[in-house]
Design a protein around this motif. Structure first.
Motif, PDB file in Angstrom:
ATOM      1  N   ARG A  78       0.837  -1.205   0.000  1.00 34.91           N
ATOM      2  CA  ARG A  78       0.000   0.000   0.000  1.00 34.91           C
ATOM      3  C   ARG A  78       0.874   1.258   0.000  1.00 34.91           C
ATOM      4  NH1 ARG A  78      -1.066   3.001   4.087  1.00 34.91           N
ATOM      5  NH2 ARG A  78      -0.566   1.380   5.590  1.00 34.91           N
ATOM      6  N   ARG A  79       1.913   1.262   0.822  1.00 29.29           N
ATOM      7  CA  ARG A  79       2.786   2.435   0.900  1.00 29.29           C
ATOM      8  C   ARG A  79       3.574   2.633  -0.392  1.00 29.29           C
ATOM      9  NH1 ARG A  79       6.020   4.218   5.611  1.00 29.29           N
ATOM     10  NH2 ARG A  79       4.217   3.521   6.807  1.00 29.29           N
ATOM     11  N   VAL A  80       4.119   1.555  -0.939  1.00 28.84           N
ATOM     12  CA  VAL A  80       4.905   1.667  -2.181  1.00 28.84           C
ATOM     13  C   VAL A  80       4.024   2.127  -3.340  1.00 28.84           C
ATOM     14  CG1 VAL A  80       6.115   0.322  -3.943  1.00 28.84           C
ATOM     15  CG2 VAL A  80       6.711   0.025  -1.564  1.00 28.84           C
ATOM     16  N   LYS A  81       2.877   1.477  -3.516  1.00 26.74           N
ATOM     17  CA  LYS A  81       2.012   1.829  -4.635  1.00 26.74           C
ATOM     18  C   LYS A  81       1.417   3.221  -4.461  1.00 26.74           C
ATOM     19  CE  LYS A  81      -0.801  -1.339  -6.222  1.00 26.74           C
ATOM     20  NZ  LYS A  81      -1.775  -2.445  -6.256  1.00 26.74           N
ATOM     21  N   GLY A  82       1.007   3.559  -3.256  1.00 22.53           N
ATOM     22  CA  GLY A  82       0.404   4.872  -3.014  1.00 22.53           C
ATOM     23  C   GLY A  82       1.361   6.011  -3.254  1.00 22.53           C
ATOM     24  N   ARG A  83       2.546   5.914  -2.677  1.00 24.24           N
ATOM     25  CA  ARG A  83       3.512   7.001  -2.836  1.00 24.24           C
ATOM     26  C   ARG A  83       3.993   7.111  -4.273  1.00 24.24           C
ATOM     27  NH1 ARG A  83       8.387   7.478   1.093  1.00 24.24           N
ATOM     28  NH2 ARG A  83       6.631   7.634   2.525  1.00 24.24           N
ATOM     29  N   SER A  84       4.282   5.981  -4.906  1.00 29.80           N
ATOM     30  CA  SER A  84       4.781   6.053  -6.277  1.00 29.80           C
ATOM     31  C   SER A  84       3.696   6.557  -7.229  1.00 29.80           C
ATOM     32  CB  SER A  84       5.331   4.703  -6.732  1.00 29.80           C
ATOM     33  OG  SER A  84       4.346   3.702  -6.667  1.00 29.80           O
ATOM     34  N   SER A  85       2.456   6.168  -7.024  1.00 27.50           N
ATOM     35  CA  SER A  85       1.368   6.645  -7.872  1.00 27.50           C
ATOM     36  C   SER A  85       1.236   8.164  -7.780  1.00 27.50           C
ATOM     37  CB  SER A  85       0.051   5.983  -7.461  1.00 27.50           C
ATOM     38  OG  SER A  85      -1.022   6.502  -8.210  1.00 27.50           O
ATOM     39  N   ARG A  86       1.228   8.661  -6.565  1.00 35.70           N
ATOM     40  CA  ARG A  86       1.062  10.099  -6.357  1.00 35.70           C
ATOM     41  C   ARG A  86       2.225  10.878  -6.969  1.00 35.70           C
ATOM     42  NH1 ARG A  86       2.933  13.160  -2.400  1.00 35.70           N
ATOM     43  NH2 ARG A  86       3.390  11.402  -1.050  1.00 35.70           N
ATOM     44  N   LYS A  87       3.444  10.442  -6.691  1.00 32.28           N
ATOM     45  CA  LYS A  87       4.615  11.176  -7.181  1.00 32.28           C
ATOM     46  C   LYS A  87       4.759  11.086  -8.703  1.00 32.28           C
ATOM     47  CE  LYS A  87       7.424  11.292  -3.037  1.00 32.28           C
ATOM     48  NZ  LYS A  87       7.705  12.715  -2.943  1.00 32.28           N
ATOM     49  N   ILE A  88       4.506   9.919  -9.270  1.00 34.25           N
ATOM     50  CA  ILE A  88       4.631   9.759 -10.724  1.00 34.25           C
ATOM     51  C   ILE A  88       3.627  10.659 -11.441  1.00 34.25           C
ATOM     52  CG2 ILE A  88       4.266   8.116 -12.631  1.00 34.25           C
ATOM     53  CD1 ILE A  88       6.977   7.858 -11.152  1.00 34.25           C
ATOM     54  N   GLN A  89       2.400  10.703 -10.941  1.00 33.67           N
ATOM     55  CA  GLN A  89       1.397  11.551 -11.593  1.00 33.67           C
ATOM     56  C   GLN A  89       1.692  13.038 -11.388  1.00 33.67           C
ATOM     57  OE1 GLN A  89      -2.733  10.283 -11.800  1.00 33.67           O
ATOM     58  NE2 GLN A  89      -2.145   8.447 -10.669  1.00 33.67           N
TER      59      GLN A  89
END
Length: 139
Positions: A78-89
Motif C-alpha cells: 500500500r505504501r509503495v504503490k500509493g507514494r509512487s502513484s502520487r509522485k509519478i502523476q
C-alpha cells in the motif's frame, strides 16, 4: 539461508511480490522507470524492508523482499504503490493525462512466500527476467 534479527525477534520473512500499472499499459520505461525504482527504494529504506532482488518490466514490477514481522505485506505494498502513484502523476504530465487523475497502479497484487519454492528459484527467475532494470540488493 540467513536470518535477520530485531530487538526481540529473529526472522526470515521473504516475499515475492508482483504488481502492474492500471490497464497493464507499458509505461515503465525511461525516466518513469528510474523514478519508480527510486521511490520504491526510498520506501524500503524508511520501512526497514530489505530488497533481495527485483525487476521492472515495461508493464509490471517484480520484487523479492524481506519484510520485518511488525510490517504486514499489505501495508508495505500500500505504501509503495500509493507514494509512487502520487509522485509519478505529479512529476510526469504524460502519465497524469493518460490516467486522468485516477490511480496509476492496478488494484491488487500477487504475493507468495519463498517457502513454496526456494529462494534460489526466485533469484534465478529474476536474474533471467527480460526487459529488466533490476534493483540492487539493499546495503
Amino acid at each position: 539461508m540467513g536470518y535477520s534479527s530485531g530487538c526481540h525477534t529473529t526472522f526470515h520473512h521473504r516475499y515475492h511480490i508482483v504488481w502492474a500499472p492500471k490497464y497493464r499499459f507499458k509505461v515503465l520505461h525511461g525516466e518513469v522507470r528510474l523514478r519508480v525504482r527510486e521511490i520504491i527504494k526510498q520506501v524500503c529504506v524508511e520501512m526497514g524492508v530489505t530488497i533481495v532482488n527485483g525487476a521492472l518490466s515495461r508493464d509490471h514490477v517484480h520484487m523479492f523482499v524481506e519484510i520485518p514481522p511488525h510490517i504486514s505485506v499489505s501495508d508495505f505494498v500500500r505504501r509503495v504503490k500509493g507514494r509512487s502513484s502520487r509522485k509519478i502523476q505529479q512529476e510526469f504530465e504524460h502519465i497524469r493525462k493518460r490516467y486522468w487523475g485516477q490511480r496509476f497502479w492496478q488494484r491488487g497484487y500477487f504475493s507468495t512466500t519463498s517457502g513454496n519454492i526456494t529462494d534460489d528459484i526466485i533469484m534465478r527467475y529474476l536474474d533471467r527476467h527480460t526487459h529488466k532494470q533490476g534493483f540492487s540488493p539493499s546495503p
